[in-house]
Write a protein that holds these residues in place. Structure first.
Motif, PDB file in Angstrom:
ATOM      1  N   GLU A 136       0.879  -1.162   0.000  1.00 23.61           N
ATOM      2  CA  GLU A 136       0.000   0.000   0.000  1.00 23.61           C
ATOM      3  C   GLU A 136       0.921   1.218   0.000  1.00 23.61           C
ATOM      4  O   GLU A 136       1.852   1.297   0.796  1.00 23.61           O
ATOM      5  N   ILE A 137       0.641   2.140  -0.906  1.00 23.32           N
ATOM      6  CA  ILE A 137       1.448   3.346  -1.009  1.00 23.32           C
ATOM      7  C   ILE A 137       0.536   4.538  -0.768  1.00 23.32           C
ATOM      8  O   ILE A 137      -0.466   4.713  -1.462  1.00 23.32           O
ATOM      9  N   VAL A 138       0.880   5.337   0.233  1.00 22.28           N
ATOM     10  CA  VAL A 138       0.124   6.541   0.553  1.00 22.28           C
ATOM     11  C   VAL A 138       0.958   7.744   0.131  1.00 22.28           C
ATOM     12  O   VAL A 138       2.120   7.862   0.514  1.00 22.28           O
ATOM     13  N   VAL A 139       0.347   8.614  -0.660  1.00 25.49           N
ATOM     14  CA  VAL A 139       0.996   9.844  -1.116  1.00 25.49           C
ATOM     15  C   VAL A 139       0.319  11.003  -0.397  1.00 25.49           C
ATOM     16  O   VAL A 139      -0.914  11.111  -0.414  1.00 25.49           O
ATOM     17  N   THR A 140       1.127  11.860   0.238  1.00 22.73           N
ATOM     18  CA  THR A 140       0.604  13.000   0.990  1.00 22.73           C
ATOM     19  C   THR A 140       1.240  14.293   0.496  1.00 22.73           C
ATOM     20  O   THR A 140       2.305  14.274  -0.131  1.00 22.73           O
ATOM     21  N   ASP A 141       0.593  15.424   0.818  1.00 24.10           N
ATOM     22  CA  ASP A 141       1.171  16.726   0.474  1.00 24.10           C
ATOM     23  C   ASP A 141       2.077  17.200   1.609  1.00 24.10           C
ATOM     24  O   ASP A 141       2.282  16.476   2.597  1.00 24.10           O
ATOM     25  N   ASP A 142       2.619  18.395   1.464  1.00 22.45           N
ATOM     26  CA  ASP A 142       3.542  18.914   2.485  1.00 22.45           C
ATOM     27  C   ASP A 142       2.882  19.090   3.845  1.00 22.45           C
ATOM     28  O   ASP A 142       3.571  19.130   4.862  1.00 22.45           O
ATOM     29  N   ASP A 143       1.545  19.194   3.882  1.00 24.69           N
ATOM     30  CA  ASP A 143       0.827  19.345   5.145  1.00 24.69           C
ATOM     31  C   ASP A 143       0.366  18.004   5.713  1.00 24.69           C
ATOM     32  O   ASP A 143      -0.369  17.965   6.701  1.00 24.69           O
ATOM     33  N   GLY A 144       0.782  16.908   5.086  1.00 21.88           N
ATOM     34  CA  GLY A 144       0.429  15.579   5.576  1.00 21.88           C
ATOM     35  C   GLY A 144      -0.957  15.110   5.167  1.00 21.88           C
ATOM     36  O   GLY A 144      -1.418  14.073   5.630  1.00 21.88           O
ATOM     37  N   ARG A 145      -1.624  15.851   4.274  1.00 23.94           N
ATOM     38  CA  ARG A 145      -2.957  15.441   3.813  1.00 23.94           C
ATOM     39  C   ARG A 145      -2.820  14.400   2.709  1.00 23.94           C
ATOM     40  O   ARG A 145      -1.972  14.525   1.819  1.00 23.94           O
ATOM     41  N   ARG A 146      -3.666  13.380   2.774  1.00 24.47           N
ATOM     42  CA  ARG A 146      -3.610  12.287   1.806  1.00 24.47           C
ATOM     43  C   ARG A 146      -4.050  12.787   0.431  1.00 24.47           C
ATOM     44  O   ARG A 146      -5.134  13.330   0.271  1.00 24.47           O
ATOM     45  N   VAL A 147      -3.182  12.570  -0.542  1.00 24.55           N
ATOM     46  CA  VAL A 147      -3.430  12.969  -1.925  1.00 24.55           C
ATOM     47  C   VAL A 147      -3.884  11.765  -2.743  1.00 24.55           C
ATOM     48  O   VAL A 147      -4.779  11.857  -3.584  1.00 24.55           O
ATOM     49  N   CYS A 148      -3.269  10.617  -2.492  1.00 20.15           N
ATOM     50  CA  CYS A 148      -3.516   9.422  -3.294  1.00 20.15           C
ATOM     51  C   CYS A 148      -3.218   8.186  -2.446  1.00 20.15           C
ATOM     52  O   CYS A 148      -2.295   8.197  -1.635  1.00 20.15           O
ATOM     53  N   THR A 149      -4.019   7.154  -2.650  1.00 21.39           N
ATOM     54  CA  THR A 149      -3.755   5.847  -2.051  1.00 21.39           C
ATOM     55  C   THR A 149      -3.651   4.849  -3.189  1.00 21.39           C
ATOM     56  O   THR A 149      -4.546   4.777  -4.034  1.00 21.39           O
ATOM     57  N   ALA A 150      -2.550   4.108  -3.237  1.00 22.35           N
ATOM     58  CA  ALA A 150      -2.343   3.130  -4.304  1.00 22.35           C
ATOM     59  C   ALA A 150      -2.018   1.776  -3.696  1.00 22.35           C
ATOM     60  O   ALA A 150      -1.592   1.679  -2.542  1.00 22.35           O
ATOM     61  N   ARG A 151      -2.242   0.750  -4.500  1.00 23.40           N
ATOM     62  CA  ARG A 151      -1.841  -0.601  -4.115  1.00 23.40           C
ATOM     63  C   ARG A 151      -1.122  -1.208  -5.307  1.00 23.40           C
ATOM     64  O   ARG A 151      -1.565  -1.091  -6.444  1.00 23.40           O
ATOM     65  N   LEU A 152       0.022  -1.828  -5.042  1.00 26.64           N
ATOM     66  CA  LEU A 152       0.838  -2.437  -6.077  1.00 26.64           C
ATOM     67  C   LEU A 152       1.093  -3.894  -5.728  1.00 26.64           C
ATOM     68  O   LEU A 152       1.463  -4.199  -4.590  1.00 26.64           O
ATOM     69  N   THR A 153       0.903  -4.769  -6.704  1.00 24.52           N
ATOM     70  CA  THR A 153       1.256  -6.175  -6.550  1.00 24.52           C
ATOM     71  C   THR A 153       2.355  -6.501  -7.548  1.00 24.52           C
ATOM     72  O   THR A 153       2.229  -6.175  -8.742  1.00 24.52           O
ATOM     73  N   CYS A 154       3.423  -7.087  -7.070  1.00 23.87           N
ATOM     74  CA  CYS A 154       4.551  -7.481  -7.916  1.00 23.87           C
ATOM     75  C   CYS A 154       4.718  -8.997  -7.880  1.00 23.87           C
ATOM     76  O   CYS A 154       4.477  -9.643  -6.859  1.00 23.87           O
ATOM     77  N   MET A 155       5.143  -9.545  -9.015  1.00 20.97           N
ATOM     78  CA  MET A 155       5.497 -10.959  -9.080  1.00 20.97           C
ATOM     79  C   MET A 155       7.018 -11.046  -8.950  1.00 20.97           C
ATOM     80  O   MET A 155       7.759 -10.227  -9.502  1.00 20.97           O
ATOM     81  N   ILE A 156       7.467 -12.037  -8.195  1.00 21.94           N
ATOM     82  CA  ILE A 156       8.897 -12.267  -8.000  1.00 21.94           C
ATOM     83  C   ILE A 156       9.332 -13.363  -8.981  1.00 21.94           C
ATOM     84  O   ILE A 156       8.846 -14.484  -8.908  1.00 21.94           O
ATOM     85  N   LEU A 157      10.247 -12.996  -9.878  1.00 24.69           N
ATOM     86  CA  LEU A 157      10.737 -13.930 -10.892  1.00 24.69           C
ATOM     87  C   LEU A 157      12.102 -14.458 -10.499  1.00 24.69           C
ATOM     88  O   LEU A 157      12.876 -13.769  -9.858  1.00 24.69           O
ATOM     89  N   GLY A 158      12.403 -15.666 -10.933  1.00 25.84           N
ATOM     90  CA  GLY A 158      13.716 -16.249 -10.664  1.00 25.84           C
ATOM     91  C   GLY A 158      13.637 -17.305  -9.585  1.00 25.84           C
ATOM     92  O   GLY A 158      12.576 -17.604  -9.069  1.00 25.84           O
ATOM     93  N   THR A 159      14.782 -17.841  -9.245  1.00 24.52           N
ATOM     94  CA  THR A 159      14.824 -18.898  -8.241  1.00 24.52           C
ATOM     95  C   THR A 159      14.969 -18.299  -6.860  1.00 24.52           C
ATOM     96  O   THR A 159      15.589 -17.264  -6.666  1.00 24.52           O
ATOM     97  N   ALA A 160      14.388 -18.948  -5.890  1.00 25.63           N
ATOM     98  CA  ALA A 160      14.452 -18.466  -4.497  1.00 25.63           C
ATOM     99  C   ALA A 160      15.700 -18.910  -3.819  1.00 25.63           C
ATOM    100  O   ALA A 160      16.346 -19.840  -4.171  1.00 25.63           O
TER     101      ALA A 160
END
Length: 160
Positions: A136-160
Motif C-alpha cells: 500500500e502506497i500513501v501519497v501525501t502533500d507537504d501538510d500531511g494530507r492524503r493525496v492518493c492511495t495506491a496498491r501495487l502487486t509485484c510478481m517475484i521472478l527467478g529462483t528463491a
C-alpha cells in the motif's frame, strides 16, 4: 518472443517477462545505489527522490512543479508513478539480488488536488511472499494530507 536463451517466458497482462539464468542487470541494495540507478530514467525526469529503502517500507518524494496537468494540478499519472516506483523498489529489495520483481497490477484512488510544494510517498508491505509482494502506497502533500492511495502487486521472478 524473448531474445537469446531463456528459462521461462511469463506473460503478465500485456507484458512479457523473460526469465534468464543470468540477470539482465544488478539490482541496487542501498538507498544511495537506488539513487544512482535512477539517473537517466523516468524517476529522474519526474524529480523523484528516494529517501529510505527496505522491503518492508520505502519512502520518497517528488516536486509538484513540472508534474502537473494543464489545469495546474499534480497529474494523477505522476502520483501513480511515484507510488509504483516506491513499491517496485521495495519489492525488489524483498526479491533480493538473484531475482527480479515485476509489476502485475497497480491501482490508485486520487483524494485531493495539489498545486505546489512536494508530495511524499510511503510504500508499506502488505504481503511479502515467495512469488508475490504487495504494497500500500500513501501519497501525501507537504501538510500531511492524503493525496492518493495506491496498491501495487509485484510478481517475484527467478529462483528463491
Amino acid at each position: 518472443m524473448c531474445p537469446g536463451p531463456v528459462r521461462a517466458e511469463v506473460v503478465t497482462g500485456a507484458n512479457l517477462a523473460c526469465v534468464t539464468d543470468t540477470p539482465a542487470q544488478e539490482f541496487p541494495a542501498t538507498t544511495e545505489q537506488w539513487r544512482a540507478a535512477a539517473r537517466g530514467s523516468l524517476i529522474e525526469r519526474l524529480g523523484i527522490e528516494i529517501v529510505d529503502v527496505s522491503a518492508e517500507r520505502t519512502t520518497g518524494s517528488m516536486p509538484v512543479a513540472g508534474n502537473t496537468q494543464p489545469a495546474g494540478l499534480l497529474h494523477g499519472g505522476a502520483s501513480v508513478t511515484l507510488a509504483e516506483t516506491l513499491g517496485s523498489i521495495a519489492a525488489q529489495q524483498h526479491a533480493g539480488p538473484a531475482r527480479a520483481a515485476v509489476g502485475l497490477e497497480v491501482n490508485a484512488t486520487h483524494h485531493r488536488g495539489v498545486r505546489d510544494g512536494r508530495v511524499h510517498g510511503e510504500a508499506v508491505a502488505l504481503h511479502l511472499g515467495r512469488t508475490t509482494a504487495a504494497y500500500e502506497i500513501v501519497v501525501t502533500d507537504d501538510d500531511g494530507r492524503r493525496v492518493c492511495t495506491a496498491r501495487l502487486t509485484c510478481m517475484i521472478l527467478g529462483t528463491a
